[in-house]
Design a protein around this motif. Structure first.
Motif, PDB file in Angstrom:
ATOM      1  N   UNK A 233       2.157  20.184 -17.288  1.00  0.00           N
ATOM      2  CA  UNK A 233       3.517  19.720 -17.030  1.00  0.00           C
ATOM      3  C   UNK A 233       4.163  19.224 -18.327  1.00  0.00           C
ATOM      4  N   UNK A 234       5.479  19.340 -18.401  1.00  0.00           N
ATOM      5  CA  UNK A 234       6.221  18.935 -19.592  1.00  0.00           C
ATOM      6  C   UNK A 234       6.992  17.632 -19.403  1.00  0.00           C
ATOM      7  N   UNK A 235       7.112  17.171 -18.155  1.00  0.00           N
ATOM      8  CA  UNK A 235       7.856  15.946 -17.879  1.00  0.00           C
ATOM      9  C   UNK A 235       7.051  15.045 -16.956  1.00  0.00           C
ATOM     10  N   UNK A 236       7.365  13.749 -17.028  1.00  0.00           N
ATOM     11  CA  UNK A 236       6.711  12.762 -16.174  1.00  0.00           C
ATOM     12  C   UNK A 236       7.342  12.777 -14.784  1.00  0.00           C
ATOM     13  N   UNK A 237       6.534  12.480 -13.773  1.00  0.00           N
ATOM     14  CA  UNK A 237       7.004  12.355 -12.398  1.00  0.00           C
ATOM     15  C   UNK A 237       7.065  10.889 -12.018  1.00  0.00           C
ATOM     16  N   UNK A 238       8.203  10.464 -11.438  1.00  0.00           N
ATOM     17  CA  UNK A 238       8.394   9.071 -11.028  1.00  0.00           C
ATOM     18  C   UNK A 238       8.437   8.993  -9.508  1.00  0.00           C
ATOM     19  N   UNK A 239       7.450   8.329  -8.888  1.00  0.00           N
ATOM     20  CA  UNK A 239       7.451   8.189  -7.426  1.00  0.00           C
ATOM     21  C   UNK A 239       8.630   7.353  -6.957  1.00  0.00           C
ATOM     22  N   UNK A 240       8.776   7.296  -5.639  1.00  0.00           N
ATOM     23  CA  UNK A 240       9.870   6.547  -5.029  1.00  0.00           C
ATOM     24  C   UNK A 240       9.342   5.818  -3.793  1.00  0.00           C
ATOM     25  N   UNK A 241       9.707   4.535  -3.573  1.00  0.00           N
ATOM     26  CA  UNK A 241      10.467   3.653  -4.491  1.00  0.00           C
ATOM     27  C   UNK A 241       9.614   3.260  -5.687  1.00  0.00           C
TER      28      UNK A 241
ATOM     29  N   UNK B 127      -4.305   6.655  -6.655  1.00  0.00           N
ATOM     30  CA  UNK B 127      -3.729   5.675  -7.554  1.00  0.00           C
ATOM     31  C   UNK B 127      -3.269   4.476  -6.727  1.00  0.00           C
ATOM     32  N   UNK B 128      -3.735   3.296  -7.094  1.00  0.00           N
ATOM     33  CA  UNK B 128      -3.290   2.070  -6.443  1.00  0.00           C
ATOM     34  C   UNK B 128      -2.482   1.261  -7.449  1.00  0.00           C
ATOM     35  N   UNK B 129      -1.254   0.927  -7.062  1.00  0.00           N
ATOM     36  CA  UNK B 129      -0.335   0.210  -7.943  1.00  0.00           C
ATOM     37  C   UNK B 129      -0.081  -1.185  -7.383  1.00  0.00           C
ATOM     38  N   UNK B 130      -0.071  -2.166  -8.270  1.00  0.00           N
ATOM     39  CA  UNK B 130       0.091  -3.565  -7.890  1.00  0.00           C
ATOM     40  C   UNK B 130       1.492  -4.034  -8.243  1.00  0.00           C
ATOM     41  N   UNK B 131       2.256  -4.455  -7.235  1.00  0.00           N
ATOM     42  CA  UNK B 131       3.574  -5.015  -7.498  1.00  0.00           C
ATOM     43  C   UNK B 131       3.439  -6.459  -7.974  1.00  0.00           C
TER      44      UNK B 131
ATOM     45  N   UNK C 167       0.271  -0.666  -3.317  1.00  0.00           N
ATOM     46  CA  UNK C 167       0.682   0.615  -2.763  1.00  0.00           C
ATOM     47  C   UNK C 167      -0.171   1.716  -3.378  1.00  0.00           C
ATOM     48  N   UNK C 168      -0.276   2.843  -2.679  1.00  0.00           N
ATOM     49  CA  UNK C 168      -1.103   3.939  -3.179  1.00  0.00           C
ATOM     50  C   UNK C 168      -0.272   5.197  -3.357  1.00  0.00           C
ATOM     51  N   UNK C 169      -0.816   6.098  -4.169  1.00  0.00           N
ATOM     52  CA  UNK C 169      -0.160   7.364  -4.443  1.00  0.00           C
ATOM     53  C   UNK C 169      -1.230   8.421  -4.637  1.00  0.00           C
ATOM     54  N   UNK C 170      -1.100   9.541  -3.931  1.00  0.00           N
ATOM     55  CA  UNK C 170      -2.049  10.644  -4.050  1.00  0.00           C
ATOM     56  C   UNK C 170      -1.496  11.640  -5.064  1.00  0.00           C
ATOM     57  N   UNK C 171      -1.888  11.486  -6.321  1.00  0.00           N
ATOM     58  CA  UNK C 171      -1.361  12.360  -7.374  1.00  0.00           C
ATOM     59  C   UNK C 171      -2.050  13.713  -7.391  1.00  0.00           C
ATOM     60  N   UNK C 172      -3.141  13.860  -6.624  1.00  0.00           N
ATOM     61  CA  UNK C 172      -3.865  15.122  -6.606  1.00  0.00           C
ATOM     62  C   UNK C 172      -3.463  16.023  -5.445  1.00  0.00           C
ATOM     63  N   UNK C 173      -2.576  15.549  -4.585  1.00  0.00           N
ATOM     64  CA  UNK C 173      -2.201  16.309  -3.401  1.00  0.00           C
ATOM     65  C   UNK C 173      -1.506  17.610  -3.773  1.00  0.00           C
TER      66      UNK C 173
ATOM     67  N   UNK D  14       5.783  18.184  -4.162  1.00  0.00           N
ATOM     68  CA  UNK D  14       6.851  19.116  -4.515  1.00  0.00           C
ATOM     69  C   UNK D  14       7.514  18.657  -5.801  1.00  0.00           C
ATOM     70  N   UNK D  15       7.465  19.472  -6.876  1.00  0.00           N
ATOM     71  CA  UNK D  15       8.045  19.041  -8.150  1.00  0.00           C
ATOM     72  C   UNK D  15       9.517  18.660  -8.053  1.00  0.00           C
ATOM     73  N   UNK D  16      10.233  19.208  -7.065  1.00  0.00           N
ATOM     74  CA  UNK D  16      11.661  18.922  -6.935  1.00  0.00           C
ATOM     75  C   UNK D  16      11.929  17.645  -6.158  1.00  0.00           C
ATOM     76  N   UNK D  17      10.904  17.048  -5.561  1.00  0.00           N
ATOM     77  CA  UNK D  17      11.073  15.824  -4.790  1.00  0.00           C
ATOM     78  C   UNK D  17      10.130  14.742  -5.308  1.00  0.00           C
ATOM     79  N   UNK D  18      10.611  13.519  -5.301  1.00  0.00           N
ATOM     80  CA  UNK D  18       9.784  12.408  -5.763  1.00  0.00           C
ATOM     81  C   UNK D  18       8.716  12.087  -4.725  1.00  0.00           C
ATOM     82  N   UNK D  19       7.435  12.020  -5.121  1.00  0.00           N
ATOM     83  CA  UNK D  19       6.392  11.634  -4.169  1.00  0.00           C
ATOM     84  C   UNK D  19       6.595  10.200  -3.712  1.00  0.00           C
ATOM     85  N   UNK D  20       6.084   9.881  -2.538  1.00  0.00           N
ATOM     86  CA  UNK D  20       6.291   8.565  -1.942  1.00  0.00           C
ATOM     87  C   UNK D  20       5.083   7.662  -2.163  1.00  0.00           C
ATOM     88  N   UNK D  21       5.349   6.408  -2.517  1.00  0.00           N
ATOM     89  CA  UNK D  21       4.313   5.398  -2.571  1.00  0.00           C
ATOM     90  C   UNK D  21       4.081   4.846  -1.172  1.00  0.00           C
TER      91      UNK D  21
END
Length: 232
Positions: free
Chosen positions: A25-33, A47-51, A57-63, A67-74
């Protein structure tokens, strides 16, 4: 180590946002929110992220569904703001036993308020073990305060925090937390940005000792983690 298959996850910007990038990939992906995260960790293939207020919150970056055109959900996993009041710095660490540890770092107060400038000093740490009610679904149900980590030693800081068995490393103190200075001055020309809030916190007696001889021109420090011997 594998240039054809890797994922990098990072926190960036003043109010840290989570981003990831995969091989090819050439660009970073930013989840939402997104926004205002304090730490992030790979744990059990997610990935587990600490607010900053303690939510995890968790994020499955290997799924393959990403969709590259949509932000993955936390996906939230803990109660909303599980700690009241909360502390300024906290960390996520996987213990040598495979537990997800949440380490809260507390500082000295100035005039009954947190001192954001030079002069703040770490006073103590509190450790919690997050218990998964449903491991398959990744559902975190509740936390249990940990009074002792036995032969383990935790290394925490802004870069990447780890847990090791102290007995495997001569001179390493067990049941302790080694911490780096995570403070960044907004006005370094006025306040300085020297690293002096570093030490070893002993969980058994609550004492703090130094692990490094500090100098007036010491720069901020991070732990260097070798990707060998099961450390990374």
């Amino acid at each position: 180590m594998n240039p054809e298959n890797y994922v990098v996850v990072a926190l960036s910007s003043r109010w840290p946002m989570l981003a990831f990038i995969k091989a090819g990939q050439n660009t970073w992906t930013y989840p939402n929110p997104n926004g205002d995260f304090g730490d992030v960790i790979f744990y059990k293939s997610k990935v587990y992220a600490l607010e900053t207020m303690g939510d995890i919150e968790s994020l499955d970056v290997f799924s393959s569904d990403n969709n590259p055109s949509q932000s993955p959900q936390l996906k939230p996993h803990t109660p909303f703001r599980p700690f009241q009041p909360y502390c300024f710095h906290a960390y996520l660490v996987e213990s040598t036993k495979g537990d997800l540890l949440h380490i809260l770092r507390f500082y000295a107060l100035s005039d009954s308020r947190f001192n954001y400038g030079a002069g703040r000093q770490t006073t103590h740490f509190v450790i919690y073990n997050w218990v998964f009610d449903d491991e398959d679904a990744g559902s975190i149900g509740h936390n249990v305060e940990v009074k002792s980590i036995g032969d383990e030693a935790l290394f925490v800081g802004d870069n990447h925090s780890i847990s090791i068995l102290a007995s495997n490393f001569p001179g390493c103190q067990p049941n302790s937390i080694y911490y780096a200075d995570d403070y960044i001055s907004n006005y370094p020309s006025l306040e300085g940005d020297e690293a002096y809030d570093m030490g070893i916190f002993n969980l058994e007696d609550g004492t703090i000792t130094q692990h490094y001889s500090l100098h007036s021109n010491s720069q901020r420090a991070i732990w260097v983690v070798l990707p060998f011997n099961g450390l990374c």
